[in-house]
Motif scaffolding. Sequence first.
Motif, short mmCIF file in Angstrom:
data_model
loop_
_atom_site.label_atom_id
_atom_site.label_comp_id
_atom_site.label_asym_id
_atom_site.label_seq_id
_atom_site.Cartn_x
_atom_site.Cartn_y
_atom_site.Cartn_z
N TYR A 90 23.71 21.14 48.77
CA TYR A 90 22.72 22.04 49.34
C TYR A 90 22.43 21.71 50.80
N LEU A 91 22.30 20.45 51.12
CA LEU A 91 22.06 20.08 52.51
C LEU A 91 23.29 20.32 53.37
N LEU A 92 24.46 20.28 52.77
CA LEU A 92 25.69 20.59 53.50
C LEU A 92 25.65 22.04 53.97
N TRP A 93 25.26 22.95 53.09
CA TRP A 93 25.20 24.36 53.48
C TRP A 93 24.15 24.59 54.56
N ILE A 94 23.02 23.91 54.45
CA ILE A 94 21.98 24.06 55.47
C ILE A 94 22.47 23.47 56.79
N GLY A 131 24.71 25.95 58.30
CA GLY A 131 23.86 27.02 58.85
C GLY A 131 23.26 26.62 60.19
N ALA A 132 22.89 25.36 60.34
CA ALA A 132 22.37 24.88 61.62
C ALA A 132 23.44 24.89 62.70
N VAL A 133 24.69 24.59 62.33
CA VAL A 133 25.80 24.67 63.29
C VAL A 133 25.99 26.12 63.75
N VAL A 169 23.77 30.16 55.12
CA VAL A 169 23.33 29.30 54.01
C VAL A 169 23.30 30.09 52.71
N LEU A 170 22.73 31.29 52.74
CA LEU A 170 22.65 32.11 51.53
C LEU A 170 24.03 32.50 51.01
N VAL A 171 24.92 32.88 51.91
CA VAL A 171 26.27 33.27 51.49
C VAL A 171 27.01 32.08 50.89
#
Length: 144
Positions: free
Chosen positions: A25-29, A32-34, A58-60
């Motif tokens: 989960y933090l990987l996707w966030i 998303g930050a990148v 992040v949602l995708v």
Amino acid sequence: MELWAIWLILAGVLLVVEMMTLTFYLLWIGIGAVVAAAVALFVPDSFVWQVLAGSVVVLVLTAFTKPLTRRFRTSRGFTDAVDELIGKQGTVVESIREGKPGIVKVGSETWSAVSDEQLAKGDAVIVVERGSALLKVKKWRGDV
């Protein structure tokens, strides 16, 4: 400091924390930050677009990888390390009362645990079931 640099620092922190938790989960966030950093580089005055782009990514990622991870976890041959705790013996570290969880030590790890019976500190227990954050234990009598 430029906003794109702040996004990249946030992404780096999230990716490092992800390496410690291994939840994805933090990987996707972090990814998303990148993406938000990239948007900030090209559209520096629009914080809303940066947040929106990062959130959509992040949602995708979450939506498309959830079925994959579920399929992987239910595949033949997959064993979760926590599932291997069932049947193992442990010791009560903090007493367990009906309706109030306590703490047990199984191997070298400590877990929150519940039981159908009252257990005192030092009692030997055996793990009979696991939940997402709690183990269900019963008093070990040597018959298992």
